[in-house]
Enzyme design. Structure first.
Site, PDB file in Angstrom:
ATOM      1  N   GLU A 196      -4.832   7.109   0.219  1.00 25.12           N
ATOM      2  CA  GLU A 196      -6.385   7.468   0.377  1.00 25.12           C
ATOM      3  C   GLU A 196      -6.451   6.889   1.721  1.00 25.12           C
ATOM      4  OE1 GLU A 196      -8.715   3.671  -1.222  1.00 25.12           O
ATOM      5  OE2 GLU A 196      -7.964   3.961  -2.910  1.00 25.12           O
ATOM      6  N   GLU A 240      -4.659  -1.069  -6.146  1.00 29.12           N
ATOM      7  CA  GLU A 240      -4.903  -2.007  -4.912  1.00 29.12           C
ATOM      8  C   GLU A 240      -5.072  -3.621  -5.702  1.00 29.12           C
ATOM      9  OE1 GLU A 240      -8.271  -1.161  -2.233  1.00 29.12           O
ATOM     10  OE2 GLU A 240      -7.289   0.259  -1.229  1.00 29.12           O
TER      11      GLU A 240
END
Ligand code: GAL
Ligand code: ZN
Length: 649
Positions: free
Chosen positions: A307, A154
């Protein structure tokens, strides 16, 4: 040919989650593999936060435990997405090199003790990140369990330190050539900001009053580019060791800091972390939108849901778990919208640390639990969808998504501080989602010829290439709809003069905007339209002058009385609509339904009950029921096999 996701799926949808064995003693690892097999898990993401476990001191590497774990996984038939663990440097790095810790605009430094605490420009961070990535790649680059390289995690940390200032100057030099170019682009004649030497140029900091918008905008572009450099450097390291293993990094949905189009161009396939709020009535629509965005970022090719939470997301103030069936439903939404795999954060719930209250595939209660039983059922179901991997999702509509327009419209001291780019896109996406019209997202400068309809809900900043592209699209017979406050400024944040939208779009839309007219939310505008029905609008309007376009809706009363708010301009076989305000949702729905009908855009299936989402992927039509209760759907197209996914199984 570079590898892609199909090299990892090998014909089967991927299923699994983040696996953090470094948080557990070895006896748990064997139990993990047994339970993974029981659940049908075929891929786990390993090593994302394992830097300290792999390199506890600068000159000491401890790979033994990971050797064992990867061996156990491989013996269990479970593939691995192996991470370069560079998102969370160990304390020794920050302790020895405090200059690797990121600095806020006000000069204060973040400390270690959480994660993502690195300056993307600090040489010591770059060196250490490449060292650990090289060590991991050299050791596991040909491991038989390895299916995917997962770079970092991320990307999104911004820093304002002296290393960043140095690299920023180089970045500006490359962009503008010399100081004259910089001064011109930044408009430094305003407020005595002229720069006489490169050493004077700084990242935007905490200033006395409003900062320079062009400087801020460039800094945002620069930060994204520096993070991309970090990604590319690590990608190249792992590629050198395993050229046939595809490389990705996980995007967050709607994250302005990194320009995901630019990242996607450097990845073998794209992946997404998405956490819609189970308490949000709009979650199903928002989830669909994020998934359409990521599919589009990857050029329509299959992508990976890297995710999602099987239960609660512990960072929410109220971390309500997903109700029974909801994880299945949202997983199927991902598959329907192009995912070739469904992974979760995380495999086994942490007992300690910041995320001890986060949902997991194996919750604290253990495998004898509702959540684990649902995970097992989902694993079985996904394994049955053997015809799905590799197939694509057709879409007749594209929504323009542009990071520079997003950044620029949200700069300080725009006419309306509450004007949010993603809200604008969502307002246009939502009615199409409700009507089961599938949308892609596209670049303003990219190919549009394959779409019957292109929506531009917001494009404040406009490049000459985008203006030419949109114009050519309409000239070739396309239908275009543009929302308000568009075509206002160039890439240097310099306002166009002579009326908007600029760069020739005024002729395309047959309208000239003379003034922007932001409005308080509690002062709705009455708009009259014989074609669409009267409606209200709020938050924004414009002083428009129709010059060639048909007026479809106009203001009734107040200072804007008579001003056109919706205009349609036919040009040859093409049509360009301009919407100068923010119509109430039902009115925008009517408008877009009308535009779709005119443009020949059809829903995946017409006439479905409310709350039922339909998406075509390959030869299948997925039907997803998001509301409570039962709905009955008559067989629709005999050719399409329908998989009905109710909210409650
Ligand atoms: C993501 C992150 C994971 C985990 C998860 C929790 O942002 O990549 O490591 O923190 O959120 O929701
Ligand atoms: Zn820095």
């Amino acid at each position: 040919m570079s590898p892609d996701l199909q090299d990892a799926t090998r014909g089967r949808l991927l299923f699994g989650g983040d696996y953090n064995p470094e948080q557990w003693p070895p006896p748990v690892w064997a139990e993990d593999v047994r339970l993974m097999r029981e659940a049908g898990v075929n891929l786990v993401t390993v090593g994302v936060f394992a830097w300290a476990a792999l390199q506890p001191a600068p000159d000491r590497f401890t790979f033994g435990w990971l050797d064992t774990v990867l061996g156990l996984l491989h013996d269990g038939g479970i593939g691995v997405a192996l991470a370069t663990p560079t998102a969370s440097p160990p304390p020794w790095l920050g302790h020895r090199h405090p200059d690797t810790l990121p600095q806020w605009p006000d000069g204060g430094r973040r400390t270690y003790g959480a994660r993502n605490h690195y300056c993307p420009c600090a040489p010591a961070y770059r060196r250490a990140a490449l060292d650990i990535s090289t060590a991991v790649a050299a050791r596991y680059g040909d491991h038989p369990a390895l299916r995917i390289w997962h770079i970092g995690n991320e990307y999104g940390t911004a820093c304002h330190c002296k290393h960043c200032a140095h690299r920023f100057r180089g970045w500006l030099r490359a962009r503008y050539g010399d100081l004259d170019g910089l001064n011109a682009a930044w408009g430094t004649a305003v407020w005595s900001q002229h720069y006489g030497a490169w050493t004077e140029v700084l990242p935007p900091g905490r200033a006395q009053y409003i900062g320079n918008p062009a400087q801020e905008l460039d800094y945002q572009r620069f930060v994204s580019d520096m993070l991309l450099e970090c990604f590319v450097a690590e990608r190249d390291v792992v590629r050198a060791h395993s050229p046939t293993v595809p490389v990705t990094t996980n995007f967050m949905d709607w994250y302005r800091t990194i320009d995901a189009w630019r990242f996607a161009a450097h990845e073998d396939f794209v992946s997404l972390d998405t956490y819609p709020d189970p308490n949000d009535p709009a979650a199903a629509m928002l989830g669909a939108m994020s998934k359409d965005v990521v599919r589009s970022l990857g050029g329509g090719r299959p992508w990976l849901l890297m995710e999602q939470s099987p239960g609660a997301a512990s960072w929410r103030p109220v971390a309500t778990p997903k109700r029974p069936g909801l994880n299945r439903l949202w997983s199927m939404q991902a598959v329907a919208r192009g995912a070739d795999g469904v992974l979760h954060f995380q495999w086994r719930a942490s007992r300690q640390g910041a995320e001890r209250a986060h949902g997991a595939m194996v919750p604290h209660a253990g495998p004898d639990s509702r959540v684990f039983r649902e995970i097992c059922a989902l694993g079985r179901e996904l394994a049955g969808l053997v015809d799905v991997p590799g197939t694509t999702v057709p879409a007749g509509v594209a929504i323009i998504l542009d990071w520079d327009a997003w950044r620029a419209v949200e700069l300080e001291h725009q006419p309306h501080a509450g004007f949010r780019y993603v809200d604008r896109l969502t307002e246009y996406y939502a009615p199409l989602w409700r009507d089961n019209v599938t949308c892609d997202f596209a670049r303003a400068e990219g190919p549009l010829g394959g779409y019957r309809l292109v929506l531009v809900p917001s494009l404040y900043q406009l490049t000459a290439a985008a203006a030419a592209n949109l114009t050519a699209y309409v000239a070739a017979g396309g239908t275009l709809v543009m929302g308000p406050f568009s075509g206002v400024a160039d890439p240097d944040e310099r306002i166009f003069t002579g009326g908007w939208p600029g760069l020739g779009l005024l002729e395309l839309f047959g309208v000239r905007v003379e003034e922007h007219w932001p409005l308080p939310d509690d002062a709705p505008l009455a708009v009259a339209s014989a074609e669409l029905g009267d409606f209200t609008a709020a938050g924004w309007a414009e002083w428009t002058e129709a010059c060639g376009a048909d007026v479809v809706a106009q203001v009734r009363g107040g200072p804007l009385d008579g001003r056109a708010m919706v205009l349609r301009h036919r040009l040859g076989a093409g049509t360009a609509w301009y919407v100068a305000t923010l119509p109430e949702p039902d009115a925008l729905h009517r408008l877009l339904a009308r535009v779709c009908a005119d443009a020949g855009v059809r829903p995946v299936l017409p006439g479905l009950p409310p709350g039922v989402e339909a998406v075509r992927r390959g030869d299948r039509v997925f039907l997803l029921h998001h509301d409570d209760g039962r709905v009955e759907i008559r067989p629709v197209t005999p050719s399409a096999s329908a998989a009905a996914i109710p909210a409650v199984p």
